[in-house]
Design an enzyme around this catalytic site. Structure first.
Site, PDB file in Angstrom:
ATOM      1  N   GLU A  33     -38.001  47.052 -73.162  1.00  0.00           N
ATOM      2  CA  GLU A  33     -39.185  47.514 -72.436  1.00  0.00           C
ATOM      3  C   GLU A  33     -40.197  46.370 -72.375  1.00  0.00           C
ATOM      4  O   GLU A  33     -40.817  46.018 -73.382  1.00  0.00           O
ATOM      5  CB  GLU A  33     -39.815  48.735 -73.119  1.00  0.00           C
ATOM      6  CG  GLU A  33     -41.039  49.252 -72.385  1.00  0.00           C
ATOM      7  CD  GLU A  33     -41.798  50.314 -73.169  1.00  0.00           C
ATOM      8  OE1 GLU A  33     -42.763  50.879 -72.634  1.00  0.00           O
ATOM      9  OE2 GLU A  33     -41.427  50.568 -74.337  1.00  0.00           O
ATOM     10  N   GLU A  62     -52.651  60.366 -68.007  1.00  0.00           N
ATOM     11  CA  GLU A  62     -52.643  59.183 -68.863  1.00  0.00           C
ATOM     12  C   GLU A  62     -53.959  59.054 -69.628  1.00  0.00           C
ATOM     13  O   GLU A  62     -54.824  59.924 -69.558  1.00  0.00           O
ATOM     14  CB  GLU A  62     -52.355  57.923 -68.040  1.00  0.00           C
ATOM     15  CG  GLU A  62     -50.920  57.393 -68.184  1.00  0.00           C
ATOM     16  CD  GLU A  62     -50.574  56.969 -69.609  1.00  0.00           C
ATOM     17  OE1 GLU A  62     -51.506  56.736 -70.422  1.00  0.00           O
ATOM     18  OE2 GLU A  62     -49.376  56.887 -69.926  1.00  0.00           O
ATOM     19  N   GLU A 116     -49.362  59.311 -64.724  1.00  0.00           N
ATOM     20  CA  GLU A 116     -48.066  58.624 -64.740  1.00  0.00           C
ATOM     21  C   GLU A 116     -46.975  59.598 -64.325  1.00  0.00           C
ATOM     22  O   GLU A 116     -46.979  60.762 -64.748  1.00  0.00           O
ATOM     23  CB  GLU A 116     -47.768  58.065 -66.137  1.00  0.00           C
ATOM     24  CG  GLU A 116     -46.468  57.285 -66.236  1.00  0.00           C
ATOM     25  CD  GLU A 116     -46.269  56.671 -67.615  1.00  0.00           C
ATOM     26  OE1 GLU A 116     -45.156  56.801 -68.160  1.00  0.00           O
ATOM     27  OE2 GLU A 116     -47.232  56.080 -68.152  1.00  0.00           O
ATOM     28  N   ASP A 146     -42.910  40.658 -34.548  1.00  0.00           N
ATOM     29  CA  ASP A 146     -43.664  39.410 -34.680  1.00  0.00           C
ATOM     30  C   ASP A 146     -43.831  39.050 -36.154  1.00  0.00           C
ATOM     31  O   ASP A 146     -44.667  39.621 -36.847  1.00  0.00           O
ATOM     32  CB  ASP A 146     -45.028  39.567 -34.002  1.00  0.00           C
ATOM     33  CG  ASP A 146     -45.924  38.348 -34.168  1.00  0.00           C
ATOM     34  OD1 ASP A 146     -45.438  37.311 -34.663  1.00  0.00           O
ATOM     35  OD2 ASP A 146     -47.109  38.442 -33.803  1.00  0.00           O
ATOM     36  N   GLU A 158     -48.252  53.474 -63.721  1.00  0.00           N
ATOM     37  CA  GLU A 158     -49.457  54.282 -63.888  1.00  0.00           C
ATOM     38  C   GLU A 158     -50.362  54.127 -62.668  1.00  0.00           C
ATOM     39  O   GLU A 158     -50.280  53.137 -61.935  1.00  0.00           O
ATOM     40  CB  GLU A 158     -50.193  53.863 -65.164  1.00  0.00           C
ATOM     41  CG  GLU A 158     -49.370  54.115 -66.420  1.00  0.00           C
ATOM     42  CD  GLU A 158     -49.956  53.488 -67.664  1.00  0.00           C
ATOM     43  OE1 GLU A 158     -49.575  53.892 -68.769  1.00  0.00           O
ATOM     44  OE2 GLU A 158     -50.799  52.570 -67.537  1.00  0.00           O
ATOM     45  N   HIS A 200     -44.977  49.513 -67.547  1.00  0.00           N
ATOM     46  CA  HIS A 200     -43.962  49.148 -68.528  1.00  0.00           C
ATOM     47  C   HIS A 200     -42.599  49.245 -67.846  1.00  0.00           C
ATOM     48  O   HIS A 200     -42.257  50.268 -67.256  1.00  0.00           O
ATOM     49  CB  HIS A 200     -44.017  50.081 -69.737  1.00  0.00           C
ATOM     50  CG  HIS A 200     -45.376  50.181 -70.348  1.00  0.00           C
ATOM     51  ND1 HIS A 200     -45.815  51.295 -71.022  1.00  0.00           N
ATOM     52  CD2 HIS A 200     -46.405  49.300 -70.373  1.00  0.00           C
ATOM     53  CE1 HIS A 200     -47.039  51.103 -71.456  1.00  0.00           C
ATOM     54  NE2 HIS A 200     -47.432  49.903 -71.066  1.00  0.00           N
ATOM     55  N   ARG A 207     -43.649  45.260 -71.424  1.00  0.00           N
ATOM     56  CA  ARG A 207     -44.853  46.076 -71.281  1.00  0.00           C
ATOM     57  C   ARG A 207     -46.005  45.365 -70.556  1.00  0.00           C
ATOM     58  O   ARG A 207     -47.018  45.977 -70.251  1.00  0.00           O
ATOM     59  CB  ARG A 207     -45.328  46.528 -72.663  1.00  0.00           C
ATOM     60  CG  ARG A 207     -44.331  47.436 -73.350  1.00  0.00           C
ATOM     61  CD  ARG A 207     -44.764  47.802 -74.765  1.00  0.00           C
ATOM     62  NE  ARG A 207     -46.035  48.492 -74.833  1.00  0.00           N
ATOM     63  CZ  ARG A 207     -46.206  49.786 -74.614  1.00  0.00           C
ATOM     64  NH1 ARG A 207     -45.168  50.555 -74.276  1.00  0.00           N
ATOM     65  NH2 ARG A 207     -47.396  50.343 -74.711  1.00  0.00           N
ATOM     66  N   ARG A 260     -46.607  48.841 -79.932  1.00  0.00           N
ATOM     67  CA  ARG A 260     -46.941  48.871 -78.509  1.00  0.00           C
ATOM     68  C   ARG A 260     -47.907  47.768 -78.092  1.00  0.00           C
ATOM     69  O   ARG A 260     -48.234  47.654 -76.911  1.00  0.00           O
ATOM     70  CB  ARG A 260     -47.510  50.249 -78.133  1.00  0.00           C
ATOM     71  CG  ARG A 260     -46.459  51.339 -78.205  1.00  0.00           C
ATOM     72  CD  ARG A 260     -47.032  52.731 -78.026  1.00  0.00           C
ATOM     73  NE  ARG A 260     -45.964  53.731 -78.163  1.00  0.00           N
ATOM     74  CZ  ARG A 260     -45.350  54.303 -77.128  1.00  0.00           C
ATOM     75  NH1 ARG A 260     -45.685  53.980 -75.905  1.00  0.00           N
ATOM     76  NH2 ARG A 260     -44.402  55.196 -77.333  1.00  0.00           N
ATOM     77  N   GLU A 288     -42.499  52.353 -65.358  1.00  0.00           N
ATOM     78  CA  GLU A 288     -43.463  53.425 -65.601  1.00  0.00           C
ATOM     79  C   GLU A 288     -44.777  53.032 -64.928  1.00  0.00           C
ATOM     80  O   GLU A 288     -45.636  52.406 -65.530  1.00  0.00           O
ATOM     81  CB  GLU A 288     -43.681  53.624 -67.107  1.00  0.00           C
ATOM     82  CG  GLU A 288     -42.419  53.960 -67.883  1.00  0.00           C
ATOM     83  CD  GLU A 288     -42.661  54.008 -69.381  1.00  0.00           C
ATOM     84  OE1 GLU A 288     -43.848  53.974 -69.797  1.00  0.00           O
ATOM     85  OE2 GLU A 288     -41.684  54.061 -70.140  1.00  0.00           O
TER      86      GLU A 288
END
Length: 470
Positions: free
Chosen positions: A358, A212, A220, A51, A132, A269, A360, A339, A130
């Protein structure tokens, strides 16, 4: 693996039950089970009916019948069920036309991979998220008309440093100091290792696991990069395994981005690279050892980031993490090591094969199939249109004067802002019919009616603290 091989595997493993799974629109795995005798070679073409009107964001009740076709390539043995159970992820199709269903997130990921190949840019998009998460000992919450509350607890929570635990042995990570002390400060080494080893038993390659930054069990576990669709499948297995390992140990795992006030939230990330004929397109002689194509890809993500957030950060809670001036990467800039920028070029390895972008900003509340597909479409758009990302931002953003900081654009401040950006900027997603206008319209409608409005209309507990005596 072929249908015939799946049936042989079922016989070899003494399978009793077959579990068919698929992803709903918001991003939660759904399933139903059939006895083994119901699975035949023809089942992979005929499918199983269900359904569709009872699945969030899918069919109206007057057109509810749908089919799920199990994909033999995805066959795995479930590590938790008591009866030997074979699990397969399915693709959703219309029962009359047998056409793939446009709102099936897995189909969107399949189309994104096909669009990359048809573009001529590359043949494979590798994705490495990645994700977390938090491991809690207890969670209670309620949202009623006359009251609301939440309360979470963890033996690791620094707020329990003074609790009578008969005895309290201390060793509780302070706020923002959980990255990453050894036991006994780290209470969850064995639990994370159990999660990691079960994932590897399922054929999911793991690179590492660790505590972490936040107190109260933030963690992580990193999966090795895989092609986009395969990683979409792995991410749902990943969440499933982590939640079930925690559950059977009397604990609970959440991928909610910001469950704790004044401590780090959980991000995801996401690393991406495009390859062609076995070679990466992202290694070169430009900034930080990347190619011009990689820089254009960065330009595409930065240009479309505010719209991307509607899929990569798709909850109202996501924007409790994405707050300027704190730890989250909200600044729409790129850097090799900074970062606090939305995009980083990792510098852990000098190997050309390791060159990647990457991104983030995303968080693990997302539907991986949709988020990864949207990111790829932004990268392709950047490459096709040669979008210049501008100069890298290698300065410490927190040391910049206000006038210089004001010139750096930022990610959306709310889910409502992200959806508004998606309304204005979605043509890059519509290319190749990867995301359809119906999918985007329904996504905005669902998120607004089921998440934004219910949160917006409710008094917040902290408002009583601020305003009750007015």
């Amino acid at each position: 693996m072929t249908p015939k091989q799946v049936l042989e595997m079922a016989k070899e493993k003494s399978v009793k039950v077959v579990d068919i799974r698929f992803m709903d629109f918001p991003g939660v795995w759904q399933h139903f089970s059939v006895p083994l005798h119901e699975l035949e070679e023809s089942s992979f073409e005929d499918g199983f009916g269900f359904d569709g009107s009872s699945i969030r964001g899918w069919q109206p009740i007057n057109a509810s019948d749908m089919l799920v076709l199990p994909d033999p390539v995805t066959a795995k043995m479930d590590p938790f069920f008591e009866a030997p159970t074979l699990v397969m992820i399915g693709n959703i199709v219309d029962p009359l036309t047998k056409e793939p269903y446009s709102r099936d997130p897995r189909y969107i990921a399949q189309k994104a991979e096909a669009f990359l190949k048809n573009s001529g840019i590359g043949d494979t998009a590798f994705i490495g998220p990645e994700a977390e998460f938090f491991i809690f000992d207890d969670v209670r919450f309620e949202s009623a008309r006359n009251g609301a509350f939440y309360e979470i607890d963890s033996e690791e929570g620094i707020w329990n440093s003074g609790r009578d635990e008969t005895p309290n042995l201390g060793y509780k990570p302070r706020h923002k100091e959980g990255y990453f002390p050894v036991p006994p400060m780290d209470k969850f080494q064995d639990l994370r290792s159990e999660m990691m080893l079960i994932l590897e038993q399922l054929g999911i390659d793991i690179e590492c696991q660790h505590h972490e930054v936040a107190t109260a069990g933030q963690a992580e576990i990193d999966m090795r990069f895989k092609p986009l669709l395969e990683m979409g499948d792995q991410l749902v297995w990943f969440k499933y395994v982590l939640k079930n390992v925690a559950y059977r140990s009397g604990r609970t795992v959440t991928f909610m981005p910001k469950p704790l006030f004044e401590d780090n939230g959980s991000g995801m990330h996401t690393h991406i690279s495009i390859w062609k004929d076995g070679k990466t397109l992202f290694a070169g002689d430009k900034y930080a050892g990347v190619s011009q194509e990689a820089l254009y890809g960065i330009g595409g993500i930065l240009k479309h980031c505010r719209a991307l957030c509607a899929f990569t950060n798709p909850t109202t809670n996501s924007y409790k993490r994405l707050v300027p001036g704190f730890e989250a990467p909200v600044n729409l800039a790129y850097s090799s090591r900074n970062r606090s920028a939305a995009i980083r070029i990792p510098m852990y390895s000098s190997s050309p094969k390791a060159k990647r972008i990457e991104f983030r900003t995303p968080d693990p509340s997302c539907n991986g199939y949709l988020a990864f597909s949207a990111i790829l479409m932004a990268v392709i758009d950047g490459i096709e249109n040669k979008i210049d990302p501008g100069q890298p931002l290698d300065k410490n953003i927190y040391d910049l004067p206000p006038e210089e900081l004001a010139e750096i654009p930022s990610a959306p401040g709310s889910l409502e802002e992200a959806l508004a950006a998606l309304v204005e900027d979605n043509e890059f997603l519509l290319k190749g019919d990867v995301f359809t206008e119906d999918v985007i319209r329904k996504w905005i409608e669902y998120k607004t009616e089921n998440e934004i409005n219910p949160v917006r209309l409710r008094p917040h507990p902290h408002e009583f603290f601020l305003y009750y005596d007015i």
